[in-house]
Scaffold this active site. Structure first.
Site, PDB file in Angstrom:
ATOM      1  N   LYS A  78       0.860  -1.177   0.000  1.00  0.00           N
ATOM      2  CA  LYS A  78       0.000   0.000   0.000  1.00  0.00           C
ATOM      3  C   LYS A  78       0.902   1.235   0.000  1.00  0.00           C
ATOM      4  CE  LYS A  78      -3.842   2.118   2.625  1.00  0.00           C
ATOM      5  NZ  LYS A  78      -4.738   1.996   3.803  1.00  0.00           N
ATOM      6  N   SER A 153      -9.812   2.328   3.121  1.00  0.00           N
ATOM      7  CA  SER A 153      -8.909   3.046   2.262  1.00  0.00           C
ATOM      8  C   SER A 153      -7.948   2.150   1.475  1.00  0.00           C
ATOM      9  CB  SER A 153      -8.078   4.011   3.109  1.00  0.00           C
ATOM     10  OG  SER A 153      -7.219   3.285   3.982  1.00  0.00           O
ATOM     11  N   SER A 177     -10.117  -0.092   7.289  1.00  0.00           N
ATOM     12  CA  SER A 177      -9.496   0.082   5.966  1.00  0.00           C
ATOM     13  C   SER A 177      -8.868  -1.172   5.370  1.00  0.00           C
ATOM     14  CB  SER A 177      -8.448   1.189   6.012  1.00  0.00           C
ATOM     15  OG  SER A 177      -9.071   2.454   5.967  1.00  0.00           O
TER      16      SER A 177
END
Lengths: 486, 482
Positions: A78, A153, A177
């Site tokens: 990420k 997210s 998330s």
């Protein structure tokens, strides 16, 4: 090859069925060919990946017995984890030009295990969002439905795994998330206990809630990842000194006799009936395997969203102050003075959702409002933690839906931040309590995945992975593939 | 109308740790700008603070040295404000739970009384960097070497009632933190900085509105700033005006202070607990161990100087306050064997020279060994006090060891009694008129008349005759003529 799990790729490398360079080339080619459809990567690090792969191949051929299971296996990070020499944007214009000179501890740990990093995945800006619509690099599309959000997210990591562009990815979870996008994209994701995975080099959103964790298709793959991601880190004062067990060791253990708590508050108003149906079916499967289901109550659950939306923005308002245009990151053109530089750099560098949360956070901490908001939210946080502590006196694990609805369409909640925030209603409490939580696929409704959430006691990731693995041995939701993906 | 002054101090004291409070970067002073700022000090994304255990130990050391209660659980807060020398956009500090709670410091007043100044608390925090406004053509330069240097902010109660008391308190704190080794005490480098809270009131009335004057880094500035502020407030009030609660900034170049911001413009710092740092938990055993490790405090040292060197209380006080002075004095006294003479030299000639050259005793060009060797030559009568001052000047200028200088300059004192007698005889023989006057003079006037003879003899000996011996021989010979 891209349909193989991390464990299967590892076994194939071990058996010499293919080389890491071949695997890496395969996934790089897939990303090149398909990611235009999903926008799940912000940066693809092709050259580095191939160099890492060829190094891993050499290591395996030199000493096959001593290399880790992850040696030569490709993953993605990420874009919130700092990677030395590779742009780390956090999904923001503010850090579009930011190349860190250091690795996050998670990145370092996985590199030491020999993984190959394909690239950096898309995300909501500074991890603030539940739909991946706040990314400066554009929204990520849900591989199951191109009109739908992948969740957020960690939407880039989730979509990339679901679209078979990478077998696994790192992610972070501040209020859901990891778990919510895992649920919406039909993959498996784990948010460990707060402190289990070091936060060093992970760009902070809300420091007391942020926790890194893995995403993959199976619980077994998560165990392989977590074995290397988890560590005690002297660079993170909040990281735990508890030793890291081998999460693969107990995966297949019998779960009969285990008591699983089902919180009534997670099955009330607001829960989509189709989601409820799928989750109940999964609970029935666990019961079939010998687990005892027990109705429990987490009475302060309804307060978790409001408490979270005070605490997380409060911390974020301070954490994001460092982005001022003076040392790195975005600086406005031709500032006339200091105030102008601060105001325009931040106004131009941050997106709307980030600004909204900074404003909310600053407001909650202001003189005269601190007690009414921040202090009150911290009191609620303690009550929520108490709810769980008392529940875990009677049960070994808690299970329920990950989120109230399957994936929603782009723009569906764009005008209504509160409706968006409510998508995290079942995941936020675990962050407030610091507990581990995971999501695993348990059904499909109109080709949209549904997630089962497991919440474990502190540092009980091993047992959660065990339950999830047993469920995945008896179901195939996790191996279903989104339409159009070969 | 008599006015009463009420003064409280906030003292920022840099701790003498090798590395910063939350990072491993060096705290050494004077490096090239931004060469001692690591990723944490620069607030790079994803970096995290880790508390320096040595800073905690030093703060606790201060606490036990002022008999304070120690906060066994203390915690850090974030104080939010934007400024370029504050990279994170917040200062990590302690507010609700400081590490040092109430304590006290005794100060000696000029009239010999002792006054107790209460310490409200002292807390750990990080220093900011420095903004440099010169040499950047209208822009500002930022040096982050100082960012993250550990500080304790010592907050007193408003117990002082004159600039002199405030200075006495500040000097006492300075002596204390340097004595226990937690601060290098280099005021010119900003190792200790004062904010003064000042208000005035008429005797017996409630506290007046106070102002805070910031940025005072010398005792002299502090004294002047307080004097000026007291005067300003009294003038305001006597003219029928009122004092506005505000923060004022003192300019050491112009010796004036100006208003920085009023209470209405005061920042809302939005303090909240720092989620990156766990509360600091220490136990009583740790506190006891730190207490046991305390070196001699200035108070105890003063008593010892009176006791073992036979110094007056005043001399002992002057010599014991600053550890560097005390160490220097003890080295000189030990090596020359005459503590009183050593005290006179350290407080007299040496202090005067250090003062006039604005030099710290730590950087004194004359070492304690050299001064001791010089004093030994006075004691063994090789040279006179006057000659010794000349030798001292030469040593200060770097001309070498005292014996070398005495030799090179031919300064040896003539103590040969035969030679002195000869010179005395000669002067008496050549001064018949003065001798006659001496004989005729009233006995009470005679001692004053000796000066002429001594002068002549010293002139004849080119200043090298032992004056004490000259006096003795002269007196003896003149009196024989009576």
């Amino acid at each position: 090859m891209h349909n193989l799990t991390l464990a299967e790729l590892s076994a194939g490398l071990d058996a010499g069925q293919f080389s890491s360079v071949e695997v890496t080339q395969h996934f790089l080619a897939r990303i090149k060919r398909l990611d235009g459809n999903y926008n799940s990567f912000i940066t693809v690090t092709e050259e580095r990946a191939l160099a890492q792969a060829s190094k891993a191949d050499k290591q395996r051929s030199a000493d096959a017995d001593s290399v880790s299971a992850l040696c030569g296996v490709p993953i993605a990070h990420k874009d919130i984890f700092c990677t030395a020499g590779v742009r780390t944007s956090c999904g923001s214009k503010m850090l579009d030009n930011f190349v860190p000179p250091y690795d996050a501890t998670v990145v370092e740990n996985l590199a030491a295990a020999g993984v190959v990093v394909l690239g950096k995945t898309n995300m909501d800006e500074f991890a603030m969002g539940s739909s991946n619509e706040t990314s400066y690099y554009g929204p990520v599309k849900n591989p199951w439905h191109s009109d739908c959000v992948p969740g957020g997210s960690s939407g880039g990591s989730a979509a990339a795994v679901a679209a078979r562009l990478t077998p696994a990815a790192t992610a972070t979870d501040t209020g859901g998330s990891i778990r919510q996008p895992a649920a919406l994209c039909g993959i498996t994701g784990l948010k460990p206990t707060y402190g289990r995975v070091s936060r060093w080099g992970m760009i902070a959103f809300a420091s007391s809630l942020d926790q890194g964790g893995p995403m993959a298709r199976t619980a077994e793959d998560l165990a392989l990842m977590l074995n290397h991601m988890a560590s005690f880190d002297t660079k993170d004062s909040t990281s735990s000194e508890q030793s890291v067990p081998d999460y693969c060791a107990g995966l297949s253990q019998d779960i009969s006799g285990m008591t699983i708590g089902v919180p009534e508050e997670y099955f009330g108003e607001g829960l989509n009936p189709v989601t409820e149906q799928a989750v109940n079916a999964a609970l029935a499967e666990l019961e079939k395997q010998g687990a005892k289901l027990k109705a429990i109550s987490l009475p302060h659950s309804h307060l978790s969203v409001p408490a979270y939306y005070v605490i997380a923005p409060a911390e974020a308002s301070a954490n994001l102050s460092r982005f001022d245009g003076s040392r790195y990151g975005y600086r406005c053109e031709n500032p006339v003075d200091l105030r102008d530089m601060y105001m325009r750099s931040r106004s131009e560098g941050f997106g709307d959702e980030v600004k909204r949360r900074i404003l909310v956070g600053a407001y909650c901490l202001s003189a005269g409002y601190y007690d009414a908001y921040y202090n009150k939210a911290m009191q609620i946080r303690r009550l929520i933690k108490e709810d769980f502590v008392s529940a875990f006196r009677d049960v070994d694990m808690i299970a329920g839906p990950t989120c109230p609805n399957p994936a929603f369409e782009f723009g569906a909640k764009g005008d209504d931040p509160v409706a968006m925030y409510l998508e995290d209603i079942y995941t936020i409490a675990t962050n407030l309590a610091g507990l581990p939580g995971m999501s695993l696929p348990c059904g499909l409704v109109d080709d949209k995945p549904v997630g089962l959430q497991l919440i474990g006691n502190y540092f009980d990731e091993g047992r959660m992975l065990n339950v999830a693995h047993r469920y995945q041995q008896a179901s195939d939701w996790h191996s279903r593939c989104a339409p159009g993906i070969d | 109308m008599t006015w009463e002054t009420v003064i409280g101090l906030e003292v920022h004291t840099q701790l003498a740790t090798k590395t910063k409070i939350f990072s491993g970067a060096s705290t050494a002073f004077g490096a090239e700008p931004n060469t001692q700022a690591c990723a944490i000090d620069l607030a790079m994304p994803g970096t995290l603070p880790v508390l320096n255990a040595e800073a905690v130990r030093m703060a606790v050391m201060f606490g036990v040295a002022i008999d304070a209660e120690i906060g066994l659980i203390s915690a850090f807060e974030r104080k939010n404000y934007f400024y370029p020398d504050l990279p994170k956009g917040y200062q990590t500090t302690q507010l609700e739970k400081p590490i040092v709670l109430e304590g006290k410091v005794d100060i000696q007043l000029d009239d010999g009384r002792t006054k107790t100044v209460r310490i409200h608390h002292a807390h750990l925090e990080e220093d900011a960097g420095k903004s440099l406004h010169e040499d950047f053509h209208g822009m500002s330069g930022i040096d982050l070497n100082r960012a993250g240097t550990p500080l304790i902010e010592i907050v007193s109660e408003p117990d002082m009632s004159s600039p002199e008391e405030a200075v006495a308190f500040a000097k006492k704190l300075h002596a204390l933190v340097v004595s226990i080794g937690i601060c290098d005490g280099e005021m010119a480098q900003g190792s200790m900085r004062f904010d003064v809270n000042v208000s005035v009131r008429k005797k017996g009335e409630a506290l007046g509105t106070r102002t805070e004057t910031k940025n005072l880094n010398s005792f002299r500035f502090m004294e002047r700033a307080i004097e000026q502020e007291v005067e300003r407030q009294i003038d305001l009030l006597e003219d029928g005006g009122s004092v506005v609660q505000e923060t004022r900034l003192y300019d050491g170049d112009t010796h004036t202070a100006r208003s920085m911001r009023s209470k209405e413009e005061a920042n809302d710092y939005r303090y909240f607990p720092c989620p990156d740092l766990l509360p600091v938990e220490i136990d009583q055993a740790y506190v006891d161990a730190v207490r046991a490790s305390l070196p001699e405090l200035p108070e105890a040292r003063r008593a010892r100087f009176v006791e073992s060197y036979g110094l007056s209380a005043y001399d002992a006080g002057v010599l014991s306050d600053e550890p560097a002075t005390a160490t220097y004095f003890e080295a000189v006294a030990g090596q020359c064997g005459d503590a009183k003479l050593a005290a006179n030299w350290v407080m007299g000639e040496l202090a005067a020279r250090l003062n006039s050259e604005d030099q710290l005793i730590q950087h004194c060009p004359v070492s304690a060994e050299q001064l001791a060797a010089l004093i030994a030559r006075i004691v063994d009568k090789t040279i006179s006090n006057k000659m010794a001052r000349e030798v001292f000047s030469a040593m200060w200028a770097g001309e070498g060891e005292p014996d070398t200088i005495i030799e090179a300059r031919g300064l040896k004192q003539v103590s040969d009694s035969g030679a002195i007698e000869g010179m005395v005889d000669e002067v008496i023989a050549n001064s018949s008129k003065q001798v006659e006057n001496y004989r005729q003079a009233d006995e009470s006037k005679r001692p004053k008349m000796l000066g002429y003879f001594v002068g002549q003899i010293m002139k004849a000996s080119k200043g090298q005759a032992n004056p004490q011996q000259v006096n003795e021989v002269l007196l003896q010979k003149l009196n024989a003529l009576l």
